[in-house]
Write a protein that holds these residues in place. Structure first.
Motif, PDB file in Angstrom:
ATOM      1  N   THR A 133       0.809  -1.214   0.000  1.00 32.36           N
ATOM      2  CA  THR A 133       0.000   0.000   0.000  1.00 32.36           C
ATOM      3  C   THR A 133       0.846   1.270   0.000  1.00 32.36           C
ATOM      4  O   THR A 133       0.310   2.373   0.063  1.00 32.36           O
ATOM      5  N   ARG A 134       2.160   1.130  -0.081  1.00 35.67           N
ATOM      6  CA  ARG A 134       3.063   2.291  -0.130  1.00 35.67           C
ATOM      7  C   ARG A 134       4.044   2.191  -1.297  1.00 35.67           C
ATOM      8  O   ARG A 134       5.188   2.626  -1.198  1.00 35.67           O
ATOM      9  N   GLY A 135       3.600   1.608  -2.371  1.00 36.00           N
ATOM     10  CA  GLY A 135       4.406   1.571  -3.584  1.00 36.00           C
ATOM     11  C   GLY A 135       5.112   0.269  -3.853  1.00 36.00           C
ATOM     12  O   GLY A 135       5.761   0.124  -4.879  1.00 36.00           O
ATOM     13  N   GLY A 136       5.023  -0.690  -2.934  1.00 38.71           N
ATOM     14  CA  GLY A 136       5.667  -1.973  -3.147  1.00 38.71           C
ATOM     15  C   GLY A 136       7.076  -2.022  -2.586  1.00 38.71           C
ATOM     16  O   GLY A 136       7.681  -0.986  -2.289  1.00 38.71           O
ATOM     17  N   PRO A 137       7.638  -3.224  -2.458  1.00 39.18           N
ATOM     18  CA  PRO A 137       8.968  -3.366  -1.857  1.00 39.18           C
ATOM     19  C   PRO A 137      10.115  -3.014  -2.801  1.00 39.18           C
ATOM     20  O   PRO A 137      11.242  -2.851  -2.360  1.00 39.18           O
ATOM     21  N   SER A 138       9.873  -2.920  -4.114  1.00 39.90           N
ATOM     22  CA  SER A 138      10.939  -2.663  -5.073  1.00 39.90           C
ATOM     23  C   SER A 138      10.676  -1.368  -5.836  1.00 39.90           C
ATOM     24  O   SER A 138       9.546  -0.891  -5.912  1.00 39.90           O
ATOM     25  N   LYS A 139      11.735  -0.828  -6.435  1.00 39.42           N
ATOM     26  CA  LYS A 139      11.654   0.382  -7.244  1.00 39.42           C
ATOM     27  C   LYS A 139      12.045   0.052  -8.679  1.00 39.42           C
ATOM     28  O   LYS A 139      12.738  -0.921  -8.940  1.00 39.42           O
ATOM     29  N   ALA A 140      11.646   0.914  -9.615  1.00 31.21           N
ATOM     30  CA  ALA A 140      11.713   0.546 -11.026  1.00 31.21           C
ATOM     31  C   ALA A 140      12.880   1.155 -11.785  1.00 31.21           C
ATOM     32  O   ALA A 140      13.294   0.614 -12.796  1.00 31.21           O
ATOM     33  N   SER A 141      13.418   2.285 -11.371  1.00 32.79           N
ATOM     34  CA  SER A 141      14.390   2.991 -12.189  1.00 32.79           C
ATOM     35  C   SER A 141      15.729   2.259 -12.217  1.00 32.79           C
ATOM     36  O   SER A 141      16.333   2.021 -11.177  1.00 32.79           O
ATOM     37  N   LYS A 142      16.223   1.927 -13.411  1.00 31.47           N
ATOM     38  CA  LYS A 142      17.526   1.266 -13.521  1.00 31.47           C
ATOM     39  C   LYS A 142      18.678   2.257 -13.384  1.00 31.47           C
ATOM     40  O   LYS A 142      19.832   1.853 -13.266  1.00 31.47           O
ATOM     41  N   ASN A 183      20.258  -1.386  -7.008  1.00 31.32           N
ATOM     42  CA  ASN A 183      20.069  -2.179  -5.784  1.00 31.32           C
ATOM     43  C   ASN A 183      18.680  -1.850  -5.227  1.00 31.32           C
ATOM     44  O   ASN A 183      18.539  -1.128  -4.250  1.00 31.32           O
ATOM     45  N   GLU A 184      17.662  -2.400  -5.884  1.00 28.79           N
ATOM     46  CA  GLU A 184      16.293  -1.970  -5.559  1.00 28.79           C
ATOM     47  C   GLU A 184      15.850  -2.426  -4.181  1.00 28.79           C
ATOM     48  O   GLU A 184      14.977  -1.808  -3.566  1.00 28.79           O
ATOM     49  N   ASP A 185      16.463  -3.491  -3.659  1.00 25.72           N
ATOM     50  CA  ASP A 185      15.979  -4.048  -2.397  1.00 25.72           C
ATOM     51  C   ASP A 185      16.201  -3.100  -1.218  1.00 25.72           C
ATOM     52  O   ASP A 185      15.376  -3.022  -0.312  1.00 25.72           O
ATOM     53  N   ILE A 186      17.332  -2.385  -1.224  1.00 23.34           N
ATOM     54  CA  ILE A 186      17.638  -1.547  -0.067  1.00 23.34           C
ATOM     55  C   ILE A 186      16.662  -0.384   0.066  1.00 23.34           C
ATOM     56  O   ILE A 186      16.488   0.175   1.153  1.00 23.34           O
ATOM     57  N   PHE A 187      15.972  -0.024  -1.017  1.00 21.63           N
ATOM     58  CA  PHE A 187      15.025   1.090  -0.946  1.00 21.63           C
ATOM     59  C   PHE A 187      13.780   0.718  -0.143  1.00 21.63           C
ATOM     60  O   PHE A 187      13.053   1.594   0.302  1.00 21.63           O
ATOM     61  N   MET A 188      13.550  -0.570   0.030  1.00 13.47           N
ATOM     62  CA  MET A 188      12.497  -0.991   0.959  1.00 13.47           C
ATOM     63  C   MET A 188      12.842  -0.539   2.378  1.00 13.47           C
ATOM     64  O   MET A 188      11.994  -0.031   3.120  1.00 13.47           O
ATOM     65  N   GLY A 189      14.109  -0.695   2.756  1.00 10.47           N
ATOM     66  CA  GLY A 189      14.546  -0.221   4.067  1.00 10.47           C
ATOM     67  C   GLY A 189      14.526   1.285   4.171  1.00 10.47           C
ATOM     68  O   GLY A 189      14.132   1.844   5.204  1.00 10.47           O
ATOM     69  N   GLN A 200      22.768   5.166  -5.330  1.00 10.76           N
ATOM     70  CA  GLN A 200      21.907   5.538  -4.218  1.00 10.76           C
ATOM     71  C   GLN A 200      22.080   7.004  -3.822  1.00 10.76           C
ATOM     72  O   GLN A 200      21.150   7.623  -3.284  1.00 10.76           O
ATOM     73  N   LEU A 201      23.252   7.555  -4.067  1.00  8.07           N
ATOM     74  CA  LEU A 201      23.498   8.946  -3.707  1.00  8.07           C
ATOM     75  C   LEU A 201      22.621   9.905  -4.506  1.00  8.07           C
ATOM     76  O   LEU A 201      22.454  11.065  -4.126  1.00  8.07           O
ATOM     77  N   ARG A 202      22.054   9.439  -5.618  1.00 10.25           N
ATOM     78  CA  ARG A 202      21.207  10.298  -6.455  1.00 10.25           C
ATOM     79  C   ARG A 202      19.731  10.166  -6.098  1.00 10.25           C
ATOM     80  O   ARG A 202      18.893  10.796  -6.751  1.00 10.25           O
ATOM     81  N   SER A 203      19.416   9.374  -5.097  1.00 11.74           N
ATOM     82  CA  SER A 203      18.016   9.061  -4.828  1.00 11.74           C
ATOM     83  C   SER A 203      17.385  10.049  -3.858  1.00 11.74           C
ATOM     84  O   SER A 203      18.064  10.657  -3.017  1.00 11.74           O
ATOM     85  N   ARG A 204      16.098  10.173  -3.980  1.00  9.01           N
ATOM     86  CA  ARG A 204      15.319  11.033  -3.082  1.00  9.01           C
ATOM     87  C   ARG A 204      15.314  10.471  -1.671  1.00  9.01           C
ATOM     88  O   ARG A 204      15.348  11.227  -0.689  1.00  9.01           O
ATOM     89  N   GLU A 205      15.266   9.132  -1.544  1.00  4.38           N
ATOM     90  CA  GLU A 205      15.166   8.510  -0.221  1.00  4.38           C
ATOM     91  C   GLU A 205      16.384   8.812   0.640  1.00  4.38           C
ATOM     92  O   GLU A 205      16.265   9.114   1.838  1.00  4.38           O
ATOM     93  N   VAL A 206      17.582   8.721   0.061  1.00  2.00           N
ATOM     94  CA  VAL A 206      18.796   9.015   0.821  1.00  2.00           C
ATOM     95  C   VAL A 206      18.835  10.486   1.230  1.00  2.00           C
ATOM     96  O   VAL A 206      19.255  10.834   2.340  1.00  2.00           O
TER      97      VAL A 206
END
Length: 267
Positions: free
Chosen positions: A83-92, A97-103, A146-152
């Protein structure tokens, strides 16, 4: 009776107790045993690296509240994740390393990730040299992306200082250390060769003799390998742990040299 204990009262007059419905952790991780260790020496050494990561490394990160999800068979609150977008992300480009974005999503939304050690999961790892280095290259690329991501960015704005330090070293910081070690060892070798060609001895260098002497390089490597020796002694006993460490030492020097160079190059 069960409904009244969950929702905070009996009959129609009870108030809804939301705290009884919210789990303590959204993701729960646990150690793993690599069953492909017996297939080859590469499989053995990849299993040793996995053993260090899923015991020593994650135990410390769990205590610091900085553990993420690393693609391991963690227990995940599936309804919460979907309900919050799923455990994985789509952008290559960003989410290799899509799994760590779940954390990252969990911690960024104020949720907790736990680590327990009373259950264990079996897992297979690469047992060929080329496959192992390809996997490590993928991890190093993903760490840089990961340094380019919004989450970090969000985590670095919201978390406390020491928690940010723990997340940094537990992810991208590890690969930066690998890169710095690759560079420092290269310059170390260049310095030894140049001093030898110019006829400068360690005695003439004075205080620098202990800094650039050959044992220095082995001291740095031993400090990095010390946690493995301690963990083997804890789990297998002192004598068996030391013997296992010595058995892995010689092939590990060659394998982890390529491991280190691969991480540094692809970062």
């Amino acid at each position: 009776a069960a409904g009244s204990s969950v929702f905070g009262g009996g009959g129609g007059g009870g108030s809804f107790d939301t705290s009884a419905c919210v789990p303590k952790y959204r993701v729960v991780g646990f150690p793993e045993y690599t069953y492909t260790r017996s297939l080859s020496m590469v499989g053995e050494l990849m299993g040793v690296a996995e053993f260090c990561f899923v015991t020593i490394h994650q135990r410390v990160l769990g205590a610091l509240q900085a553990r993420m999800h690393y693609g391991h068979p963690d227990f995940i609150d599936a309804y919460w994740a979907r309900t919050r977008g799923g455990p994985s992300k789509a952008s290559k480009v960003v989410n290799t390393n899509e799994d760590i974005f779940m954390g990252y999503e969990c911690v960024g939304r104020g949720e907790a990730i736990g680590f327990i050690e009373y259950i264990e999961q079996q897992k297979g790892r690469e047992s060929g040299f080329k496959e192992a280095m390809t996997f490590e290259a993928k991890l190093a690329r993903g760490a840089a992306q990961q340094l380019r991501s919004r989450e970090v960015y969000v985590l670095n704005r919201r978390l406390q200082l020491f928690q940010r330090f723990a997340i940094f070293y537990g992810n991208i910081g590890f690969y930066i250390v690998n890169l710095l070690m690759v560079i420092s060892i290269s310059y170390f070798v260049y310095a030894v060769v140049l001093y030898t060609m110019s006829g400068v001895t360690y005695h003439k260098l004075g205080l620098l003799a202990g800094v650039i002497s050959v044992p220095w390089m082995f001291q740095v490597g031993f400090v990095l390998a010390l946690p493995l020796l301690v963990e083997l002694a804890l789990e297998r006993g002192m004598l068996e742990g030391v013997l296992e460490f010595l058995r892995l030492l010689l092939p590990g020097l060659v394998f982890y040299m390529y491991h280190l160079r691969t991480n540094g190059y692809f970062l």
